[in-house]
Design a protein around this motif. Sequence first.
Motif, PDB file in Angstrom:
ATOM      1  N   ALA A 156       0.828  -1.205   0.000  1.00  0.00           N
ATOM      2  CA  ALA A 156       0.000   0.000   0.000  1.00  0.00           C
ATOM      3  C   ALA A 156       0.861   1.253   0.000  1.00  0.00           C
ATOM      4  CB  ALA A 156      -0.927   0.001   1.213  1.00  0.00           C
ATOM      5  N   GLN A 157       0.245   2.337  -0.485  1.00  0.00           N
ATOM      6  CA  GLN A 157       0.822   3.674  -0.399  1.00  0.00           C
ATOM      7  C   GLN A 157      -0.040   4.470   0.585  1.00  0.00           C
ATOM      8  OE1 GLN A 157       3.509   4.468  -2.166  1.00  0.00           O
ATOM      9  NE2 GLN A 157       3.501   3.364  -4.109  1.00  0.00           N
ATOM     10  N   VAL A 158       0.604   5.301   1.409  1.00  0.00           N
ATOM     11  CA  VAL A 158      -0.136   6.103   2.385  1.00  0.00           C
ATOM     12  C   VAL A 158       0.168   7.573   2.125  1.00  0.00           C
ATOM     13  CG1 VAL A 158      -0.589   6.548   4.816  1.00  0.00           C
ATOM     14  CG2 VAL A 158       0.030   4.241   4.080  1.00  0.00           C
ATOM     15  N   TYR A 159      -0.902   8.385   2.028  1.00  0.00           N
ATOM     16  CA  TYR A 159      -0.760   9.801   1.689  1.00  0.00           C
ATOM     17  C   TYR A 159      -1.495  10.664   2.710  1.00  0.00           C
ATOM     18  CZ  TYR A 159       0.412   7.855  -2.902  1.00  0.00           C
ATOM     19  OH  TYR A 159       0.980   7.139  -3.922  1.00  0.00           O
ATOM     20  N   LEU A 160      -1.012  11.880   2.840  1.00  0.00           N
ATOM     21  CA  LEU A 160      -1.785  12.933   3.479  1.00  0.00           C
ATOM     22  C   LEU A 160      -2.633  13.556   2.382  1.00  0.00           C
ATOM     23  CD1 LEU A 160      -2.573  14.926   5.724  1.00  0.00           C
ATOM     24  CD2 LEU A 160      -0.536  16.257   5.126  1.00  0.00           C
ATOM     25  N   ALA A 161      -3.933  13.544   2.586  1.00  0.00           N
ATOM     26  CA  ALA A 161      -4.843  14.017   1.540  1.00  0.00           C
ATOM     27  C   ALA A 161      -5.930  14.886   2.145  1.00  0.00           C
ATOM     28  CB  ALA A 161      -5.459  12.834   0.796  1.00  0.00           C
ATOM     29  N   GLN A 162      -6.533  15.685   1.286  1.00  0.00           N
ATOM     30  CA  GLN A 162      -7.689  16.479   1.690  1.00  0.00           C
ATOM     31  C   GLN A 162      -8.927  15.837   1.103  1.00  0.00           C
ATOM     32  OE1 GLN A 162      -8.264  20.328  -0.111  1.00  0.00           O
ATOM     33  NE2 GLN A 162      -9.226  21.146   1.739  1.00  0.00           N
ATOM     34  N   GLN A 163      -9.868  15.487   1.982  1.00  0.00           N
ATOM     35  CA  GLN A 163     -11.141  14.983   1.503  1.00  0.00           C
ATOM     36  C   GLN A 163     -11.980  16.187   1.095  1.00  0.00           C
ATOM     37  OE1 GLN A 163     -13.400  12.601   4.261  1.00  0.00           O
ATOM     38  NE2 GLN A 163     -14.821  11.895   2.691  1.00  0.00           N
ATOM     39  N   ILE A 164     -12.191  16.320  -0.210  1.00  0.00           N
ATOM     40  CA  ILE A 164     -12.768  17.544  -0.764  1.00  0.00           C
ATOM     41  C   ILE A 164     -14.174  17.783  -0.238  1.00  0.00           C
ATOM     42  CG2 ILE A 164     -13.422  18.702  -2.912  1.00  0.00           C
ATOM     43  CD1 ILE A 164     -11.181  17.078  -4.281  1.00  0.00           C
ATOM     44  N   SER A 165     -14.998  16.754  -0.216  1.00  0.00           N
ATOM     45  CA  SER A 165     -16.396  16.944   0.175  1.00  0.00           C
ATOM     46  C   SER A 165     -16.534  17.353   1.641  1.00  0.00           C
ATOM     47  CB  SER A 165     -17.190  15.660  -0.083  1.00  0.00           C
ATOM     48  OG  SER A 165     -16.658  14.597   0.681  1.00  0.00           O
ATOM     49  N   MET A 166     -15.642  16.853   2.493  1.00  0.00           N
ATOM     50  CA  MET A 166     -15.734  17.128   3.927  1.00  0.00           C
ATOM     51  C   MET A 166     -14.785  18.233   4.378  1.00  0.00           C
ATOM     52  SD  MET A 166     -18.082  15.051   4.889  1.00  0.00           S
ATOM     53  CE  MET A 166     -17.931  15.106   6.662  1.00  0.00           C
ATOM     54  N   ARG A 167     -13.889  18.650   3.471  1.00  0.00           N
ATOM     55  CA  ARG A 167     -12.908  19.694   3.776  1.00  0.00           C
ATOM     56  C   ARG A 167     -12.117  19.368   5.040  1.00  0.00           C
ATOM     57  NH1 ARG A 167     -16.079  25.442   2.509  1.00  0.00           N
ATOM     58  NH2 ARG A 167     -16.572  24.976   0.324  1.00  0.00           N
ATOM     59  N   ARG A 168     -11.561  18.173   5.051  1.00  0.00           N
ATOM     60  CA  ARG A 168     -10.762  17.754   6.197  1.00  0.00           C
ATOM     61  C   ARG A 168      -9.544  16.984   5.701  1.00  0.00           C
ATOM     62  NH1 ARG A 168     -14.687  12.992   8.716  1.00  0.00           N
ATOM     63  NH2 ARG A 168     -14.735  11.659   6.869  1.00  0.00           N
ATOM     64  N   LEU A 169      -8.505  16.984   6.546  1.00  0.00           N
ATOM     65  CA  LEU A 169      -7.301  16.230   6.245  1.00  0.00           C
ATOM     66  C   LEU A 169      -7.491  14.787   6.700  1.00  0.00           C
ATOM     67  CD1 LEU A 169      -4.463  18.702   7.319  1.00  0.00           C
ATOM     68  CD2 LEU A 169      -5.291  18.228   5.004  1.00  0.00           C
ATOM     69  N   VAL A 170      -7.044  13.845   5.879  1.00  0.00           N
ATOM     70  CA  VAL A 170      -7.142  12.432   6.211  1.00  0.00           C
ATOM     71  C   VAL A 170      -5.839  11.743   5.822  1.00  0.00           C
ATOM     72  CG1 VAL A 170      -9.645  12.331   5.918  1.00  0.00           C
ATOM     73  CG2 VAL A 170      -8.148  11.814   3.979  1.00  0.00           C
ATOM     74  N   ALA A 171      -5.612  10.601   6.428  1.00  0.00           N
ATOM     75  CA  ALA A 171      -4.543   9.709   5.977  1.00  0.00           C
ATOM     76  C   ALA A 171      -5.191   8.721   5.026  1.00  0.00           C
ATOM     77  CB  ALA A 171      -3.905   9.002   7.158  1.00  0.00           C
ATOM     78  N   LEU A 172      -4.758   8.724   3.787  1.00  0.00           N
ATOM     79  CA  LEU A 172      -5.379   7.913   2.735  1.00  0.00           C
ATOM     80  C   LEU A 172      -4.473   6.736   2.416  1.00  0.00           C
ATOM     81  CD1 LEU A 172      -7.692   7.628   0.628  1.00  0.00           C
ATOM     82  CD2 LEU A 172      -6.230   8.934  -0.935  1.00  0.00           C
ATOM     83  N   LYS A 173      -4.977   5.547   2.595  1.00  0.00           N
ATOM     84  CA  LYS A 173      -4.234   4.325   2.297  1.00  0.00           C
ATOM     85  C   LYS A 173      -4.760   3.743   1.002  1.00  0.00           C
ATOM     86  CE  LYS A 173      -2.705   0.067   4.582  1.00  0.00           C
ATOM     87  NZ  LYS A 173      -2.797  -0.708   5.841  1.00  0.00           N
ATOM     88  N   VAL A 174      -3.902   3.643   0.013  1.00  0.00           N
ATOM     89  CA  VAL A 174      -4.293   3.181  -1.323  1.00  0.00           C
ATOM     90  C   VAL A 174      -3.666   1.816  -1.550  1.00  0.00           C
ATOM     91  CG1 VAL A 174      -4.312   3.708  -3.775  1.00  0.00           C
ATOM     92  CG2 VAL A 174      -4.317   5.572  -2.108  1.00  0.00           C
ATOM     93  N   SER A 175      -4.490   0.830  -1.878  1.00  0.00           N
ATOM     94  CA  SER A 175      -3.989  -0.526  -2.109  1.00  0.00           C
ATOM     95  C   SER A 175      -4.868  -1.220  -3.127  1.00  0.00           C
ATOM     96  CB  SER A 175      -3.966  -1.318  -0.799  1.00  0.00           C
ATOM     97  OG  SER A 175      -5.276  -1.426  -0.275  1.00  0.00           O
ATOM     98  N   PHE A 176      -4.431  -2.387  -3.588  1.00  0.00           N
ATOM     99  CA  PHE A 176      -5.250  -3.240  -4.435  1.00  0.00           C
ATOM    100  C   PHE A 176      -5.950  -4.264  -3.565  1.00  0.00           C
ATOM    101  CE2 PHE A 176      -2.284  -2.022  -7.942  1.00  0.00           C
ATOM    102  CZ  PHE A 176      -3.233  -1.399  -8.730  1.00  0.00           C
ATOM    103  N   GLY A 177      -7.188  -4.537  -3.864  1.00  0.00           N
ATOM    104  CA  GLY A 177      -7.933  -5.490  -3.058  1.00  0.00           C
ATOM    105  C   GLY A 177      -8.432  -4.846  -1.788  1.00  0.00           C
TER     106      GLY A 177
END
Length: 729
Positions: A156-177
């Motif tokens: 997996a890759q882990v990013y600091l991201a902004q959730q646009i709809s909620m206007r908040r910072l989240v830790a986003l974990k991107v993986s397959f499956g």
Amino acid sequence: MDADDWLGECLGRLADNGCVDDPAELGSYLPAIDTDTRRILLVELIKLDMAMSAETGRLRRIDAYLSIDPSLLSPDHLPLDLVMEEMQLRKELGESPDVAEYQSRFPKLAALLLPLEQSIAAISSAAMAEVPPEIGIDEQIDDFRILQKLGQGAFAQVYLAQQISMRRLVALKVSFGKGGESESLAQFDHPNIVRVFDQRMLGDSSVHLLYMQFVPGGTLADVVKTLRSFVAAEGRAGVGGWLLLRSVDEQLLEAAQVVPDQSSTRQWIAASPWPQVVAWVGVHLCRALHEAHSQQILHRDVKPANVLLSAEGIPKLADFNVSFSDSEEHAGKVASLGGSLGYMSPEHLRAIIDKDHADQDTIREPADIYSLAVLLWELWQSRRPFQTSAMPLSWSDAAEDQLASRDCAIAVPHCDETAPHAAAERVLEKTLRRALSVEPADRFGDGAEMAGRLRLSLFPQAATLFDPPESSWRAWLSRQSPWVMACLVLLIPHAIAGGLNYQYNMNEVMQTESLKETLRWISWIVNLTYFPLATVFAILQTRSMVRAVDCSRHDQRVDSRDLGNMLELGHRAAIIGGSMWISSGILFPIIFHYLSPDFHVMASLQLFLSSLICGGIGMAYPYFGMAWLATFVFYPHCLRSTMQDTDFDTRAERMVNRSLVYTLIAAFVPLIGSVLMIVIPSSSRWFMLAAVIAGMLGLLVAWFIHHRVVKAWSQMGQVLSTKGTTMPE
């Protein structure tokens, strides 16, 4: 310095100086110590130098280091983990290392590498197939705008991201499956567990997005690294809570986050000694584990890298990838044996070594408690409690070395017994040693019990009450027989009061020889009746206290009713003893009037008032004796293991109120004595004066005990009260 201290110093120097130009220069980093430790240090220095060289894009291979010192490192004595390190670095650089190549380069390791060939190939192909492509900064994926890359795992890759709809910072974990972590974490809504907001699949593809709470303060692994660097350079004398904040602030700066100002939590951490900060971290993590265990979730990989820190330094447990649930819908599911060897419990290590015959059910909640204790010990001492001396050549060898170390004595910690927080540090050490017991049954029953014990370290005054030094008088009294202690405290005041009453009546009330003779044989009858009854009562009423103390001495949970009866013992003895004296004050004049019709009214009044004084002594002083004994010796002793009493607030309020009442009763003793001396003619005023002075001294003692009892229950309330907490959250 031990191996961990040398390792921290050597790695710190190399990290500061950067990658060496000539591998032979690493030899200058090695201290003049024993060969085994030098070999361990050299291997770790090589790993760090290889990693730093890989960051430049030109990985330096193992062969370049073999000429440093053949007595420490050679092709015939090469640890397997060094080979695995090179293979991993090559994969990160985009290469595809072949096991056959390493078998050719290092024939002595061929037998060890052969069974790993298929698993390494599978991991490599799985990683290449499963790790999603990296997303660029400021790109958008679904509802998320990528701001920064936080890390990368095997799948997996882990990013600091902004959730646009909620206007908040989240830790986003991107993986397959779709992994199992989301199901584990989504069950929790706890301040000390990283919160999972939701998950989603990206369109028709197999890309899985898991977005969770962003915790920007780094991990406890960063704190341990900062601690080791400081201890290596400055020693332990200056270690304090500010070190944790330094690590957090460095991570906040790296993540472009603002350092909180006017934070009471950060102020408390900065001003607190290190043992208390460690205990504070432990309380939070114990609560997290208790919450997970209450929902039948086991973590099984508790280690510093899996504890995230908020901007205020509050720890949050994360990474439940190897956790599993044994709730009804998951019944029968095979448990994962994942985890980190250095933090595993003995039962977990045994399962790792013998997977075919290991009982999965042995790796239960106590295993997480054990791992947490290793983590806290390392955070406290900058090293783990167990040291392995061998250089393992395989995973199974490493697991066996770790298991063997668990049976060895725990490393002696660096403690300052003269420091103001010595009591807190003593409690912390005892708590961790119990949690590190080899047998699971000898550890704490659950996270809440361990949290209660760790909370004691946050309040040194309460710690002195519940866990006094072994050489103290409180510790000595706690080892004595509760039967003997209670009987002495309850009966001696009555014996003294009886002697005073007899002397007063003989000298002041009985004017004729016949009356004195009557007093003698009546006193014998009363004494042979009342005192045996009082002794039987003391023995019967002390049974609850004896049971409670016996349970605590065997580290068993004390029954709440026995605790209550122990605290009620002084009050019950006072009521019964006072009733006996008042009844005798009424009965004696009647008997004397019956036997001697000329026995005058003033003498009857003297008999009654003298019995009233003795009743006050028989009520106040046994009560204060038992209140003191229960408050400062036996009640804390009974709770020292669990630190839990659901009825504490009620008990504390009752003890404080009754203490005040009995202080007032103690004040009546010299008051009534003064009335007797002033109003009633006396032929021996010196005797009455001595009695009044003794009563005044008794009142001072009662007031002193009342003050100490109120203060002690207030201090215990800092740890046991359910009405609120003074611990920073």
